[in-house]
Write an enzyme that holds these catalytic residues in place. Structure first.
Site, short mmCIF file in Angstrom:
data_model
loop_
_atom_site.label_atom_id
_atom_site.label_comp_id
_atom_site.label_asym_id
_atom_site.label_seq_id
_atom_site.Cartn_x
_atom_site.Cartn_y
_atom_site.Cartn_z
N TYR A 285 104.74 55.01 -68.26
CA TYR A 285 105.02 56.45 -68.38
C TYR A 285 104.40 57.01 -69.67
O TYR A 285 103.65 58.00 -69.65
CB TYR A 285 106.53 56.68 -68.32
CG TYR A 285 106.98 58.04 -68.78
CD1 TYR A 285 106.65 59.18 -68.06
CD2 TYR A 285 107.74 58.19 -69.95
CE1 TYR A 285 107.07 60.44 -68.50
CE2 TYR A 285 108.17 59.44 -70.38
CZ TYR A 285 107.82 60.56 -69.65
OH TYR A 285 108.23 61.80 -70.08
N SER B 24 113.56 64.60 -77.28
CA SER B 24 114.65 64.58 -76.30
C SER B 24 115.15 66.01 -76.13
O SER B 24 115.88 66.52 -77.00
CB SER B 24 115.80 63.70 -76.79
OG SER B 24 115.33 62.42 -77.16
N LEU C 233 113.95 70.69 -67.07
CA LEU C 233 113.39 71.65 -68.02
C LEU C 233 112.79 72.86 -67.30
O LEU C 233 112.88 73.99 -67.79
CB LEU C 233 112.35 70.98 -68.92
CG LEU C 233 112.87 69.80 -69.75
CD1 LEU C 233 111.81 69.33 -70.74
CD2 LEU C 233 114.16 70.17 -70.49
N ASP D 262 106.74 72.65 -57.31
CA ASP D 262 107.32 71.31 -57.42
C ASP D 262 107.13 70.63 -56.06
O ASP D 262 106.82 71.30 -55.06
CB ASP D 262 108.82 71.39 -57.76
CG ASP D 262 109.34 70.12 -58.43
OD1 ASP D 262 109.64 70.17 -59.64
OD2 ASP D 262 109.44 69.07 -57.76
N ARG E 138 119.96 58.41 -82.05
CA ARG E 138 118.50 58.62 -81.97
C ARG E 138 118.16 60.11 -81.87
O ARG E 138 117.15 60.58 -82.41
CB ARG E 138 117.94 57.83 -80.78
CG ARG E 138 116.49 58.08 -80.47
CD ARG E 138 116.00 57.15 -79.36
NE ARG E 138 114.70 57.54 -78.88
CZ ARG E 138 114.49 58.40 -77.87
NH1 ARG E 138 115.53 58.94 -77.22
NH2 ARG E 138 113.26 58.71 -77.51
N LYS F 52 101.15 59.76 -70.56
CA LYS F 52 101.16 60.91 -71.47
C LYS F 52 100.01 60.81 -72.48
O LYS F 52 99.37 61.80 -72.82
CB LYS F 52 102.51 61.01 -72.19
CG LYS F 52 103.70 61.23 -71.27
CD LYS F 52 103.59 62.54 -70.50
CE LYS F 52 104.84 62.84 -69.71
NZ LYS F 52 104.76 64.10 -68.96
N GLY G 265 105.43 69.07 -64.39
CA GLY G 265 105.70 68.26 -63.20
C GLY G 265 105.25 66.83 -63.37
O GLY G 265 104.36 66.52 -64.17
N SER H 129 104.98 63.41 -74.25
CA SER H 129 106.26 62.79 -74.59
C SER H 129 106.14 61.88 -75.80
O SER H 129 105.08 61.28 -76.06
CB SER H 129 106.75 61.97 -73.39
OG SER H 129 107.84 61.15 -73.75
N ASN H 130 107.27 61.72 -76.48
CA ASN H 130 107.36 60.76 -77.60
C ASN H 130 107.08 59.33 -77.12
O ASN H 130 106.80 58.47 -77.94
CB ASN H 130 108.73 60.85 -78.26
CG ASN H 130 109.84 60.28 -77.39
OD1 ASN H 130 110.15 59.09 -77.47
ND2 ASN H 130 110.44 61.09 -76.54
P1 NAI Z 1 112.40 66.07 -64.36
O1 NAI Z 1 112.19 64.70 -63.80
O2 NAI Z 1 113.76 66.65 -64.28
O3 NAI Z 1 111.37 67.09 -63.70
C1 NAI Z 1 110.08 66.71 -63.27
C2 NAI Z 1 109.78 67.42 -61.97
O4 NAI Z 1 108.50 67.00 -61.51
C3 NAI Z 1 110.81 67.09 -60.85
O5 NAI Z 1 111.40 68.27 -60.36
C4 NAI Z 1 109.97 66.40 -59.80
O6 NAI Z 1 110.36 66.71 -58.45
C5 NAI Z 1 108.56 66.91 -60.09
N1 NAI Z 1 107.56 65.98 -59.58
C6 NAI Z 1 107.57 64.62 -59.64
N2 NAI Z 1 106.51 64.12 -58.98
C7 NAI Z 1 105.81 65.18 -58.50
C8 NAI Z 1 104.63 65.30 -57.72
N3 NAI Z 1 103.95 64.23 -57.30
N4 NAI Z 1 104.21 66.53 -57.40
C9 NAI Z 1 104.89 67.64 -57.82
N5 NAI Z 1 106.02 67.59 -58.55
C10 NAI Z 1 106.48 66.36 -58.89
O7 NAI Z 1 111.91 66.03 -65.88
P2 NAI Z 1 112.24 67.04 -67.05
O8 NAI Z 1 113.26 66.42 -67.92
O9 NAI Z 1 112.45 68.40 -66.53
O10 NAI Z 1 110.87 67.00 -67.88
C11 NAI Z 1 109.82 67.88 -67.59
C12 NAI Z 1 108.54 67.35 -68.21
O11 NAI Z 1 108.73 67.18 -69.60
C13 NAI Z 1 108.11 65.99 -67.66
O12 NAI Z 1 106.71 65.96 -67.55
C14 NAI Z 1 108.58 65.01 -68.72
O13 NAI Z 1 107.74 63.85 -68.74
C15 NAI Z 1 108.42 65.85 -69.98
N6 NAI Z 1 109.33 65.43 -71.03
C16 NAI Z 1 110.67 65.67 -70.92
C17 NAI Z 1 111.54 65.29 -71.93
C18 NAI Z 1 112.99 65.61 -71.89
O14 NAI Z 1 113.68 65.36 -72.88
N7 NAI Z 1 113.52 66.17 -70.79
C19 NAI Z 1 111.04 64.56 -73.11
C20 NAI Z 1 109.61 64.33 -73.10
C21 NAI Z 1 108.80 64.77 -72.10
C1 15L Z 2 111.23 61.53 -72.04
O1 15L Z 2 109.99 61.53 -72.04
C2 15L Z 2 112.00 61.67 -70.80
O2 15L Z 2 111.37 62.50 -69.86
C3 15L Z 2 113.44 62.15 -71.02
O3 15L Z 2 114.17 61.88 -69.84
C4 15L Z 2 114.09 61.50 -72.23
O4 15L Z 2 114.38 60.19 -71.96
C5 15L Z 2 113.20 61.63 -73.45
O5 15L Z 2 111.86 61.25 -73.21
C6 15L Z 2 113.69 60.81 -74.65
O6 15L Z 2 112.92 60.00 -75.18
O7 15L Z 2 114.84 61.00 -75.07
#
Ligand code: NAI
Ligand code: 15L
Length: 263
Positions: A135, A164, A14, A33, A173, A139, A72, A110-111
Protein backbone atom coordinates in the site's frame (compact mmCIF):
# COMPACT_ATOMS: atom_id res chain seq x y z
CA UNK A 1 -10.11 29.22 -8.67
CA UNK A 2 -10.84 25.72 -10.01
CA UNK A 3 -14.58 25.16 -10.33
CA UNK A 4 -15.66 21.69 -11.45
CA UNK A 5 -13.86 19.20 -9.26
CA UNK A 6 -13.70 15.44 -9.70
CA UNK A 7 -13.56 13.73 -6.27
CA UNK A 8 -12.68 10.04 -6.49
CA UNK A 9 -13.19 7.85 -3.43
CA UNK A 10 -16.26 9.97 -2.70
CA UNK A 11 -18.05 7.12 -0.88
CA UNK A 12 -15.14 6.54 1.50
CA UNK A 13 -14.60 8.05 4.95
CA UNK A 14 -12.74 11.17 3.80
CA UNK A 15 -14.74 11.60 0.58
CA UNK A 16 -18.04 11.63 2.49
CA UNK A 17 -16.64 14.18 4.92
CA UNK A 18 -15.18 16.45 2.21
CA UNK A 19 -18.02 16.40 -0.34
CA UNK A 20 -20.56 18.53 1.59
CA UNK A 21 -17.82 20.90 2.79
CA UNK A 22 -16.57 21.50 -0.76
CA UNK A 23 -20.13 21.88 -2.08
CA UNK A 24 -20.75 24.52 0.61
CA UNK A 25 -17.62 26.34 -0.56
CA UNK A 26 -19.09 26.71 -4.04
CA UNK A 27 -17.25 24.06 -6.04
CA UNK A 28 -19.26 22.02 -8.55
CA UNK A 29 -18.57 18.40 -7.71
CA UNK A 30 -18.34 15.28 -9.81
CA UNK A 31 -18.28 12.55 -7.17
CA UNK A 32 -17.11 9.08 -8.10
CA UNK A 33 -16.47 5.72 -6.48
CA UNK A 34 -16.75 2.01 -7.28
CA UNK A 35 -19.66 1.82 -4.82
CA UNK A 36 -22.71 4.08 -4.58
CA UNK A 37 -22.55 7.34 -2.61
CA UNK A 38 -24.26 6.39 0.66
CA UNK A 39 -25.51 9.84 1.70
CA UNK A 40 -27.94 12.30 0.15
CA UNK A 41 -26.03 14.13 -2.59
CA UNK A 42 -24.62 17.43 -1.31
CA UNK A 43 -25.37 20.74 -2.99
CA UNK A 44 -23.75 21.18 -6.42
CA UNK A 45 -22.85 17.47 -6.72
CA UNK A 46 -23.51 14.66 -9.21
CA UNK A 47 -22.37 11.05 -8.80
CA UNK A 48 -20.78 8.81 -11.45
CA UNK A 49 -19.92 5.21 -10.51
CA UNK A 50 -16.60 3.94 -11.95
CA UNK A 51 -13.82 1.45 -11.33
CA UNK A 52 -10.43 3.19 -11.39
CA UNK A 53 -8.96 0.12 -13.10
CA UNK A 54 -11.23 0.82 -16.11
CA UNK A 55 -9.24 3.19 -18.32
CA UNK A 56 -12.14 4.32 -20.51
CA UNK A 57 -14.33 5.00 -17.47
CA UNK A 58 -11.58 7.12 -15.89
CA UNK A 59 -11.25 9.14 -19.10
CA UNK A 60 -14.99 9.86 -18.99
CA UNK A 61 -14.71 10.93 -15.35
CA UNK A 62 -11.90 13.39 -15.99
CA UNK A 63 -13.36 14.94 -19.15
CA UNK A 64 -14.80 18.42 -18.55
CA UNK A 65 -13.39 18.91 -15.05
CA UNK A 66 -11.06 21.69 -13.88
CA UNK A 67 -9.15 19.79 -11.19
CA UNK A 68 -9.07 16.38 -9.55
CA UNK A 69 -9.05 15.29 -5.92
CA UNK A 70 -7.90 11.70 -6.08
CA UNK A 71 -8.95 9.97 -2.86
CA UNK A 72 -10.15 6.68 -4.38
CA UNK A 73 -8.41 3.32 -4.12
CA UNK A 74 -7.25 0.77 -1.59
CA UNK A 75 -6.57 2.62 1.67
CA UNK A 76 -4.98 -0.14 3.78
CA UNK A 77 -2.44 -2.92 3.33
CA UNK A 78 -3.82 -5.57 0.94
CA UNK A 79 -2.40 -8.28 -1.35
CA UNK A 80 -0.41 -6.73 -4.21
CA UNK A 81 -2.88 -7.65 -6.99
CA UNK A 82 -5.66 -5.62 -5.36
CA UNK A 83 -3.35 -2.70 -4.64
CA UNK A 84 -2.04 -2.86 -8.19
CA UNK A 85 -5.45 -2.67 -9.89
CA UNK A 86 -6.94 0.18 -7.84
CA UNK A 87 -3.85 2.18 -6.93
CA UNK A 88 -1.08 1.63 -9.49
CA UNK A 89 -3.22 1.07 -12.57
CA UNK A 90 -6.00 3.39 -11.40
CA UNK A 91 -3.61 6.22 -10.64
CA UNK A 92 -1.84 5.83 -13.96
CA UNK A 93 -5.16 5.99 -15.81
CA UNK A 94 -6.06 9.13 -13.91
CA UNK A 95 -2.79 10.96 -14.61
CA UNK A 96 -2.88 9.87 -18.26
CA UNK A 97 -6.43 11.24 -18.60
CA UNK A 98 -5.49 14.51 -16.85
CA UNK A 99 -2.50 14.95 -19.15
CA UNK A 100 -4.79 15.82 -22.06
CA UNK A 101 -6.09 19.13 -20.59
CA UNK A 102 -3.56 19.46 -17.75
CA UNK A 103 -6.08 19.46 -14.88
CA UNK A 104 -4.18 19.66 -11.58
CA UNK A 105 -4.25 16.41 -9.59
CA UNK A 106 -4.39 16.54 -5.79
CA UNK A 107 -3.43 13.06 -4.61
CA UNK A 108 -4.17 11.52 -1.21
CA UNK A 109 -0.75 10.00 -0.56
CA UNK A 110 0.09 8.51 2.81
CA UNK A 111 2.62 8.40 5.63
CA UNK A 112 2.98 4.70 4.75
CA UNK A 113 5.31 5.80 1.94
CA UNK A 114 7.80 6.54 4.76
CA UNK A 115 6.45 4.11 7.38
CA UNK A 116 9.76 2.33 8.10
CA UNK A 117 11.41 5.38 9.64
CA UNK A 118 11.65 5.02 13.40
CA UNK A 119 9.31 7.15 15.44
CA UNK A 120 10.89 10.40 16.50
CA UNK A 121 13.00 10.71 13.31
CA UNK A 122 12.45 14.19 11.89
CA UNK A 123 11.63 13.96 8.20
CA UNK A 124 11.28 16.29 5.26
CA UNK A 125 9.47 15.30 2.10
CA UNK A 126 12.74 14.95 0.17
CA UNK A 127 14.10 12.25 2.48
CA UNK A 128 14.21 8.85 0.75
CA UNK A 129 10.92 7.00 0.92
CA UNK A 130 10.73 3.85 3.06
CA UNK A 131 7.35 2.24 2.31
CA UNK A 132 6.02 -0.16 4.93
CA UNK A 133 4.11 -2.45 2.53
CA UNK A 134 2.54 -2.68 -0.93
CA UNK A 135 0.00 0.00 0.00
CA UNK A 136 2.75 2.46 0.99
CA UNK A 137 4.68 1.50 -2.12
CA UNK A 138 1.67 2.42 -4.27
CA UNK A 139 1.65 5.88 -2.65
CA UNK A 140 5.39 6.25 -3.33
CA UNK A 141 4.64 5.37 -6.96
CA UNK A 142 1.93 8.05 -7.08
CA UNK A 143 4.30 10.74 -5.83
CA UNK A 144 6.92 9.74 -8.39
CA UNK A 145 4.37 9.48 -11.17
CA UNK A 146 3.40 13.08 -10.38
CA UNK A 147 7.06 14.09 -10.52
CA UNK A 148 7.50 12.50 -13.95
CA UNK A 149 4.23 13.94 -15.29
CA UNK A 150 5.28 17.47 -14.31
CA UNK A 151 8.84 17.17 -15.63
CA UNK A 152 7.75 15.57 -18.89
CA UNK A 153 4.35 17.15 -19.58
CA UNK A 154 3.91 20.13 -17.22
CA UNK A 155 0.98 18.44 -15.45
CA UNK A 156 0.76 19.90 -11.94
CA UNK A 157 0.07 17.75 -8.89
CA UNK A 158 -0.02 18.20 -5.14
CA UNK A 159 0.70 15.11 -3.07
CA UNK A 160 -0.84 15.16 0.40
CA UNK A 161 1.22 12.79 2.55
CA UNK A 162 -1.59 12.22 5.03
CA UNK A 163 -0.91 10.97 8.56
CA UNK A 164 -4.08 9.86 10.39
CA UNK A 165 -7.15 11.82 9.34
CA UNK A 166 -9.75 11.22 12.01
CA UNK A 167 -12.44 13.19 13.84
CA UNK A 168 -10.31 12.92 16.98
CA UNK A 169 -6.96 11.24 17.73
CA UNK A 170 -7.35 8.02 19.76
CA UNK A 171 -3.84 6.62 20.42
CA UNK A 172 -0.34 7.88 21.28
CA UNK A 173 0.92 7.68 17.65
CA UNK A 174 -1.82 10.07 16.58
CA UNK A 175 -0.29 12.82 18.76
CA UNK A 176 2.30 13.01 15.94
CA UNK A 177 0.27 11.89 12.91
CA UNK A 178 -3.19 13.42 13.39
CA UNK A 179 -4.82 15.52 10.65
CA UNK A 180 -8.10 17.08 11.75
CA UNK A 181 -11.02 17.19 9.34
CA UNK A 182 -10.91 21.01 9.35
CA UNK A 183 -7.20 20.98 8.48
CA UNK A 184 -7.78 18.47 5.68
CA UNK A 185 -10.40 20.83 4.26
CA UNK A 186 -7.91 23.74 4.50
CA UNK A 187 -5.23 21.62 2.85
CA UNK A 188 -7.42 20.50 -0.03
CA UNK A 189 -8.69 24.01 -0.70
CA UNK A 190 -5.12 25.40 -0.64
CA UNK A 191 -4.01 22.69 -3.08
CA UNK A 192 -6.91 23.42 -5.43
CA UNK A 193 -6.71 27.20 -5.29
CA UNK A 194 -2.95 27.87 -5.31
CA UNK A 195 -2.16 29.79 -8.51
CA UNK A 196 0.79 27.51 -9.32
CA UNK A 197 2.01 24.36 -7.62
CA UNK A 198 4.35 22.52 -9.97
CA UNK A 199 4.97 19.15 -8.34
CA UNK A 200 4.41 19.66 -4.62
CA UNK A 201 4.54 17.31 -1.64
CA UNK A 202 2.90 18.45 1.59
CA UNK A 203 2.50 16.58 4.87
CA UNK A 204 -1.18 15.99 5.55
CA UNK A 205 -0.85 16.73 9.21
CA UNK A 206 -2.16 19.24 11.74
CA UNK A 207 0.09 21.62 13.67
CA UNK A 208 0.84 18.89 16.22
CA UNK A 209 3.40 19.81 18.90
CA UNK A 210 4.71 16.21 18.67
CA UNK A 211 4.94 16.09 14.86
CA UNK A 212 7.86 14.24 13.22
CA UNK A 213 7.33 15.98 9.89
CA UNK A 214 8.46 19.33 8.45
CA UNK A 215 10.27 20.75 5.42
CA UNK A 216 7.62 20.35 2.75
CA UNK A 217 5.85 22.50 0.14
CA UNK A 218 3.08 23.75 2.49
CA UNK A 219 4.28 27.36 2.18
CA UNK A 220 4.30 27.17 -1.60
CA UNK A 221 0.62 26.16 -1.75
CA UNK A 222 -0.43 28.36 1.20
CA UNK A 223 -1.44 25.63 3.70
CA UNK A 224 -1.43 26.64 7.37
CA UNK A 225 -2.81 24.00 9.75
CA UNK A 226 -4.61 25.22 12.86
CA UNK A 227 -5.34 22.15 15.02
CA UNK A 228 -2.97 20.34 17.41
CA UNK A 229 -3.47 16.79 18.74
CA UNK A 230 -1.65 17.68 21.98
CA UNK A 231 -4.89 18.96 23.50
CA UNK A 232 -6.05 15.29 23.58
CA UNK A 233 -2.89 14.05 25.41
CA UNK A 234 -2.15 11.71 27.01
CA UNK A 235 -3.39 8.91 24.73
CA UNK A 236 -2.69 5.17 25.15
CA UNK A 237 0.11 3.30 23.35
CA UNK A 238 -1.26 0.40 21.30
CA UNK A 239 0.16 -2.66 19.50
CA UNK A 240 3.33 -4.70 19.69
CA UNK A 241 7.00 -3.60 19.76
CA UNK A 242 7.25 -3.26 15.96
CA UNK A 243 4.08 -1.16 15.84
CA UNK A 244 5.50 1.10 18.53
CA UNK A 245 8.89 1.39 16.85
CA UNK A 246 8.02 2.66 13.38
CA UNK A 247 6.18 5.75 12.10
CA UNK A 248 3.83 3.51 10.07
CA UNK A 249 2.61 1.82 13.27
CA UNK A 250 0.51 -1.31 12.75
CA UNK A 251 1.04 -1.22 8.95
CA UNK A 252 4.80 -1.62 9.53
CA UNK A 253 4.16 -4.58 11.84
CA UNK A 254 1.91 -6.42 9.36
CA UNK A 255 3.63 -9.52 7.87
CA UNK A 256 6.92 -8.41 9.51
CA UNK A 257 9.32 -11.37 9.38
CA UNK A 258 12.65 -9.77 10.34
CA UNK A 259 14.29 -10.72 13.60
CA UNK A 260 12.68 -8.30 16.05
CA UNK A 261 15.93 -7.85 17.99
CA UNK A 262 17.75 -6.48 14.91
CA UNK A 263 18.29 -2.70 14.82
P1 NAI B 1 -11.66 4.68 2.31
O1 NAI B 1 -11.19 3.27 2.13
O2 NAI B 1 -12.73 4.93 3.30
O3 NAI B 1 -12.12 5.27 0.90
C1 NAI B 1 -11.53 4.88 -0.32
C2 NAI B 1 -12.63 4.77 -1.36
O4 NAI B 1 -12.05 4.34 -2.58
C3 NAI B 1 -13.73 3.74 -0.98
O5 NAI B 1 -14.99 4.36 -0.95
C4 NAI B 1 -13.62 2.70 -2.06
O6 NAI B 1 -14.89 2.15 -2.46
C5 NAI B 1 -12.98 3.46 -3.21
N1 NAI B 1 -12.30 2.55 -4.12
C6 NAI B 1 -11.53 1.47 -3.81
N2 NAI B 1 -11.15 0.82 -4.93
C7 NAI B 1 -11.69 1.50 -5.97
C8 NAI B 1 -11.65 1.32 -7.38
N3 NAI B 1 -11.01 0.29 -7.94
N4 NAI B 1 -12.31 2.20 -8.14
C9 NAI B 1 -12.98 3.26 -7.58
N5 NAI B 1 -13.06 3.48 -6.26
C10 NAI B 1 -12.41 2.61 -5.46
O7 NAI B 1 -10.37 5.55 2.64
P2 NAI B 1 -10.31 7.00 3.30
O8 NAI B 1 -9.92 6.85 4.71
O9 NAI B 1 -11.49 7.80 2.94
O10 NAI B 1 -9.03 7.60 2.55
C11 NAI B 1 -9.15 8.30 1.34
C12 NAI B 1 -7.79 8.38 0.68
O11 NAI B 1 -6.87 8.99 1.55
C13 NAI B 1 -7.21 7.01 0.32
O12 NAI B 1 -6.53 7.10 -0.92
C14 NAI B 1 -6.22 6.74 1.43
O13 NAI B 1 -5.14 5.91 0.96
C15 NAI B 1 -5.75 8.16 1.75
N6 NAI B 1 -5.28 8.28 3.12
C16 NAI B 1 -6.18 8.25 4.16
C17 NAI B 1 -5.75 8.39 5.46
C18 NAI B 1 -6.70 8.44 6.60
O14 NAI B 1 -6.26 8.71 7.72
N7 NAI B 1 -8.01 8.22 6.40
C19 NAI B 1 -4.32 8.52 5.77
C20 NAI B 1 -3.47 8.51 4.60
C21 NAI B 1 -3.95 8.41 3.33
C1 15L C 1 -3.50 5.42 6.02
O1 15L C 1 -2.86 5.58 4.97
C2 15L C 1 -4.80 4.74 6.04
O2 15L C 1 -5.55 4.97 4.87
C3 15L C 1 -5.66 5.07 7.26
O3 15L C 1 -6.67 4.10 7.35
C4 15L C 1 -4.84 5.13 8.55
O4 15L C 1 -4.46 3.87 8.92
C5 15L C 1 -3.63 6.04 8.37
O5 15L C 1 -2.89 5.76 7.19
C6 15L C 1 -2.64 5.98 9.53
O6 15L C 1 -1.46 5.71 9.31
O7 15L C 1 -3.06 6.22 10.67
Amino acid sequence: MARTILLTGASGALGRMLAPRLGARGYDLRLSDIVAFPDPLPARAAFQQADLADEAAVRRLVRGTDAILHFGGISVEQPFRRVFDANILGLTHLFEAAREKLQRVVFASSNHAIGYYERGTRLGTTDPMRPDGYYGLSKAYGELLGRMMFDKHGLESVHLRIGSCLAVPTEARHLSTWLSYDDLERLVVAALDAPETGHAVVWGVSANAASWWAADDAGRIGYTPKDDASRFAPLPETGDAVTRRFQGGSFAAMNYTRDRSEP
